[in-house]
Design an enzyme around this catalytic site. Structure first.
Site, PDB file in Angstrom:
ATOM      1  N   GLU A  25       0.828  -1.212   0.000  1.00 36.36           N
ATOM      2  CA  GLU A  25       0.000   0.000   0.000  1.00 36.36           C
ATOM      3  C   GLU A  25       0.858   1.256   0.000  1.00 36.36           C
ATOM      4  O   GLU A  25       0.539   2.240  -0.664  1.00 36.36           O
ATOM      5  CB  GLU A  25      -0.892   0.039   1.247  1.00 36.36           C
ATOM      6  N   GLU A  76      -6.491   7.042  10.808  1.00 34.46           N
ATOM      7  CA  GLU A  76      -6.707   7.825  12.025  1.00 34.46           C
ATOM      8  C   GLU A  76      -5.623   8.897  12.171  1.00 34.46           C
ATOM      9  O   GLU A  76      -5.899  10.029  12.568  1.00 34.46           O
ATOM     10  CB  GLU A  76      -6.694   6.913  13.263  1.00 34.46           C
ATOM     11  N   LYS A 102     -10.496   5.022   2.323  1.00 33.47           N
ATOM     12  CA  LYS A 102      -9.639   4.246   1.411  1.00 33.47           C
ATOM     13  C   LYS A 102     -10.613   3.515   0.501  1.00 33.47           C
ATOM     14  O   LYS A 102     -11.390   2.667   0.952  1.00 33.47           O
ATOM     15  CB  LYS A 102      -8.784   3.266   2.199  1.00 33.47           C
TER      16      LYS A 102
END
Length: 127
Positions: A25, A76, A102
């Site tokens: 990612e 977060e 996302k």
């Protein structure tokens, strides 16, 4: 006329960023959506029609883009950074509602995304 609540919103800002716990990612990146509502008193701008008397949404967009460009493990953390920066750059902001999504999370599910939503209050405006 009495103004009881007001805010400025940027809805569904589409960005490409490099957030996530997985190495893939952070290396490849992915698509994200950010929606932000900043609560503040717009009464003066309603009266003056002067951009200097409002919270400039172009500047707000720059903040979101700048913070989304900094890779993080967690959404977060990204949301917290955006909130802190908005309160720092716009001290008149009373509260923020922020959703960071996302759009294609790597969790093997067919869904519209995984999100973090926060409601933040500017402690400096509580005095």
């Amino acid at each position: 006329m009495t103004l009881t609540e007001s805010s400025i919103c940027l809805n569904d800002i589409r960005l490409y960023a490099f957030h996530g716990v997985l190495e893939q990612e952070r290396r490849v990146g992915g698509e994200y959506s950010v929606s932000i509502r900043v609560h503040y008193n717009i009464y003066k701008a309603m009266e003056t029609d002067n951009v200097a008397d409002t919270l400039n949404y172009a500047q707000l967009l720059k903040i979101v883009k700048r913070e989304m460009a900094v890779p993080s493990n967690l959404l977060e953390h990204v949301a917290g950074r955006i909130g802190k920066t908005v309160f720092h750059e716009f001290p008149q902001a009373e509260a923020i509602d922020l959703t960071v999504t996302k759009l294609n999370p790597p969790m093997g599910a067919d869904c519209a995304g995984a999100s973090v939503h926060v409601h933040l209050i500017n402690d400096k405006t509580l005095q």
